[in-house]
Scaffold this motif. Sequence first.
Motif, PDB file in Angstrom:
ATOM      1  N   ASP A  51       0.820  -1.214   0.000  1.00 60.84           N
ATOM      2  CA  ASP A  51       0.000   0.000   0.000  1.00 60.84           C
ATOM      3  C   ASP A  51       0.855   1.266   0.000  1.00 60.84           C
ATOM      4  OD1 ASP A  51       1.003  -0.035   2.589  1.00 60.84           O
ATOM      5  OD2 ASP A  51      -0.922   0.400   3.543  1.00 60.84           O
ATOM      6  N   ALA A  52       2.136   1.105  -0.328  1.00 61.01           N
ATOM      7  CA  ALA A  52       3.066   2.236  -0.251  1.00 61.01           C
ATOM      8  C   ALA A  52       2.742   3.325  -1.273  1.00 61.01           C
ATOM      9  CB  ALA A  52       4.493   1.746  -0.461  1.00 61.01           C
ATOM     10  N   ILE A  53       2.956   4.553  -0.831  1.00 60.73           N
ATOM     11  CA  ILE A  53       2.855   5.721  -1.711  1.00 60.73           C
ATOM     12  C   ILE A  53       4.212   6.414  -1.683  1.00 60.73           C
ATOM     13  CG2 ILE A  53       0.380   6.036  -1.314  1.00 60.73           C
ATOM     14  CD1 ILE A  53       1.147   8.352   0.613  1.00 60.73           C
ATOM     15  N   HIS A  54       4.497   7.209  -2.697  1.00 61.49           N
ATOM     16  CA  HIS A  54       5.717   8.024  -2.641  1.00 61.49           C
ATOM     17  C   HIS A  54       5.311   9.482  -2.822  1.00 61.49           C
ATOM     18  CE1 HIS A  54       6.085   8.206  -7.100  1.00 61.49           C
ATOM     19  NE2 HIS A  54       5.710   6.951  -7.040  1.00 61.49           N
ATOM     20  N   PRO A  55       5.088  10.149  -1.686  1.00 60.26           N
ATOM     21  CA  PRO A  55       4.576  11.519  -1.733  1.00 60.26           C
ATOM     22  C   PRO A  55       5.580  12.547  -2.223  1.00 60.26           C
ATOM     23  CG  PRO A  55       5.023  10.883   0.527  1.00 60.26           C
ATOM     24  CD  PRO A  55       5.239   9.662  -0.325  1.00 60.26           C
ATOM     25  N   TYR A  56       6.887  12.278  -2.061  1.00 60.61           N
ATOM     26  CA  TYR A  56       7.886  13.279  -2.429  1.00 60.61           C
ATOM     27  C   TYR A  56       9.092  12.639  -3.088  1.00 60.61           C
ATOM     28  CZ  TYR A  56       5.215  16.229   0.727  1.00 60.61           C
ATOM     29  OH  TYR A  56       4.201  16.917   1.332  1.00 60.61           O
ATOM     30  N   SER A  57       9.754  13.424  -3.922  1.00 64.25           N
ATOM     31  CA  SER A  57      11.021  13.017  -4.517  1.00 64.25           C
ATOM     32  C   SER A  57      11.939  14.234  -4.536  1.00 64.25           C
ATOM     33  CB  SER A  57      10.813  12.472  -5.929  1.00 64.25           C
ATOM     34  OG  SER A  57      10.285  13.476  -6.770  1.00 64.25           O
ATOM     35  N   ALA A  58      13.235  13.970  -4.702  1.00 61.49           N
ATOM     36  CA  ALA A  58      14.223  15.043  -4.794  1.00 61.49           C
ATOM     37  C   ALA A  58      15.391  14.548  -5.634  1.00 61.49           C
ATOM     38  CB  ALA A  58      14.708  15.443  -3.406  1.00 61.49           C
ATOM     39  N   ALA A  59      16.082  15.471  -6.273  1.00 67.45           N
ATOM     40  CA  ALA A  59      17.237  15.127  -7.102  1.00 67.45           C
ATOM     41  C   ALA A  59      18.500  15.733  -6.513  1.00 67.45           C
ATOM     42  CB  ALA A  59      17.039  15.635  -8.525  1.00 67.45           C
ATOM     43  N   ASP A  60      19.618  15.020  -6.694  1.00 70.16           N
ATOM     44  CA  ASP A  60      20.901  15.612  -6.323  1.00 70.16           C
ATOM     45  C   ASP A  60      21.405  16.464  -7.496  1.00 70.16           C
ATOM     46  OD1 ASP A  60      22.185  13.906  -8.212  1.00 70.16           O
ATOM     47  OD2 ASP A  60      22.814  12.474  -6.668  1.00 70.16           O
ATOM     48  N   SER A  61      22.548  17.092  -7.335  1.00 69.80           N
ATOM     49  CA  SER A  61      23.051  17.997  -8.375  1.00 69.80           C
ATOM     50  C   SER A  61      23.477  17.275  -9.643  1.00 69.80           C
ATOM     51  CB  SER A  61      24.226  18.814  -7.828  1.00 69.80           C
ATOM     52  OG  SER A  61      25.274  17.948  -7.421  1.00 69.80           O
ATOM     53  N   LYS A  62      23.594  15.954  -9.612  1.00 70.62           N
ATOM     54  CA  LYS A  62      23.959  15.170 -10.807  1.00 70.62           C
ATOM     55  C   LYS A  62      22.725  14.591 -11.508  1.00 70.62           C
ATOM     56  CE  LYS A  62      28.373  15.449  -9.693  1.00 70.62           C
ATOM     57  NZ  LYS A  62      29.652  14.966 -10.017  1.00 70.62           N
ATOM     58  N   GLY A  63      21.541  14.849 -10.934  1.00 69.40           N
ATOM     59  CA  GLY A  63      20.304  14.404 -11.570  1.00 69.40           C
ATOM     60  C   GLY A  63      19.722  13.090 -11.082  1.00 69.40           C
ATOM     61  N   SER A  64      20.380  12.412 -10.144  1.00 71.11           N
ATOM     62  CA  SER A  64      19.805  11.179  -9.583  1.00 71.11           C
ATOM     63  C   SER A  64      18.670  11.556  -8.637  1.00 71.11           C
ATOM     64  CB  SER A  64      20.868  10.375  -8.838  1.00 71.11           C
ATOM     65  OG  SER A  64      21.834   9.904  -9.743  1.00 71.11           O
ATOM     66  N   VAL A  65      17.635  10.735  -8.633  1.00 72.63           N
ATOM     67  CA  VAL A  65      16.423  11.052  -7.879  1.00 72.63           C
ATOM     68  C   VAL A  65      16.198  10.026  -6.772  1.00 72.63           C
ATOM     69  CG1 VAL A  65      13.906  11.345  -8.047  1.00 72.63           C
ATOM     70  CG2 VAL A  65      15.385  12.139  -9.905  1.00 72.63           C
ATOM     71  N   VAL A  66      15.784  10.520  -5.606  1.00 76.07           N
ATOM     72  CA  VAL A  66      15.377   9.664  -4.495  1.00 76.07           C
ATOM     73  C   VAL A  66      13.886   9.873  -4.271  1.00 76.07           C
ATOM     74  CG1 VAL A  66      15.841  11.330  -2.621  1.00 76.07           C
ATOM     75  CG2 VAL A  66      15.956   8.878  -2.160  1.00 76.07           C
ATOM     76  N   TYR A  67      13.198   8.803  -3.889  1.00 74.34           N
ATOM     77  CA  TYR A  67      11.765   8.845  -3.599  1.00 74.34           C
ATOM     78  C   TYR A  67      11.562   8.472  -2.142  1.00 74.34           C
ATOM     79  CZ  TYR A  67      11.372   8.824  -8.629  1.00 74.34           C
ATOM     80  OH  TYR A  67      11.502   9.154  -9.955  1.00 74.34           O
ATOM     81  N   LEU A  68      10.765   9.263  -1.440  1.00 81.10           N
ATOM     82  CA  LEU A  68      10.365   8.937  -0.084  1.00 81.10           C
ATOM     83  C   LEU A  68       9.109   8.088  -0.169  1.00 81.10           C
ATOM     84  CD1 LEU A  68      10.656   9.362   3.019  1.00 81.10           C
ATOM     85  CD2 LEU A  68       9.089  11.294   2.747  1.00 81.10           C
ATOM     86  N   TYR A  69       9.142   6.894   0.412  1.00 80.39           N
ATOM     87  CA  TYR A  69       7.989   5.996   0.422  1.00 80.39           C
ATOM     88  C   TYR A  69       7.401   5.929   1.817  1.00 80.39           C
ATOM     89  CZ  TYR A  69       8.394   4.177  -4.277  1.00 80.39           C
ATOM     90  OH  TYR A  69       8.382   4.049  -5.633  1.00 80.39           O
ATOM     91  N   TYR A  70       6.076   5.761   1.867  1.00 78.99           N
ATOM     92  CA  TYR A  70       5.361   5.629   3.136  1.00 78.99           C
ATOM     93  C   TYR A  70       4.308   4.537   2.997  1.00 78.99           C
ATOM     94  CZ  TYR A  70       2.071   6.537   6.898  1.00 78.99           C
ATOM     95  OH  TYR A  70       1.243   6.391   7.980  1.00 78.99           O
ATOM     96  N   SER A  71       4.249   3.648   3.973  1.00 84.79           N
ATOM     97  CA  SER A  71       3.227   2.608   4.030  1.00 84.79           C
ATOM     98  C   SER A  71       2.263   2.933   5.168  1.00 84.79           C
ATOM     99  CB  SER A  71       3.846   1.238   4.276  1.00 84.79           C
ATOM    100  OG  SER A  71       2.837   0.299   4.611  1.00 84.79           O
ATOM    101  N   PRO A  72       0.981   3.253   4.847  1.00 87.07           N
ATOM    102  CA  PRO A  72       0.012   3.524   5.910  1.00 87.07           C
ATOM    103  C   PRO A  72      -0.260   2.313   6.805  1.00 87.07           C
ATOM    104  CG  PRO A  72      -0.865   4.184   3.757  1.00 87.07           C
ATOM    105  CD  PRO A  72       0.436   3.478   3.523  1.00 87.07           C
TER     106      PRO A  72
END
Length: 141
Positions: A51-72
Motif C-alpha cells: 500500500d506504499a505511496i511516494h509523496p515526495y522526490s528530490a534530485a541531487d546535483s547530478k540528476g539522480s532522484v530519491v523517492y520517499l515511500y510511506y506505508s500507511p
Amino acid sequence: MHMRRIASALAATAIAAGGMVASTGTAEALTSCYASSCNHLNPYKTTCTGDAIHPYSAADSKGSVVYLYYSPSCRATWAETWNAPYNTYIEVQRDGGSLYSEDWATYGAHTWTGMINDAGYTSYATICPPSGGSCGFTSSY
C-alpha cells in the motif's frame, strides 16, 4: 425444529464471520511489521510495499532522484532510487535526526534503504552523488 435450524445457521454464520475477522484483523495483523518493529527491515521482505505511496522526490546535483515511500498499514517510511551511479548515497531520516536508515547504490538499478518507524513522526529522504556535488532532500511526510 425450524428454530433449531435457524439457530444452527446463525451459529455457523457467526463462526465463519469470526474466522474471517481473525484472518483479516487489524493493520498490525495484515503486515509483517508495524511502526517500530519495522525499523531497518527491508520493505521488500514485508508486506509494506503493498500500500506504499511516494509523496515526495528530490534530485541531487547530478540528476539522480530519491523517492520517499510511506506505508500507511505499516506506519513506516523508506527511501528508494533507480539507476543512480555506483556509490550514490541515499538515506531516510526521521525529522529531528533520532532515527535513520541508509544505503549506497551498487551495481543494481534499484536501491532502497531499510524502513523506519513513522507512527506519530515525519521523515524525509536524502540523496547525495558519489563524488562531489550537492545532495537533494525531499520534503517531510
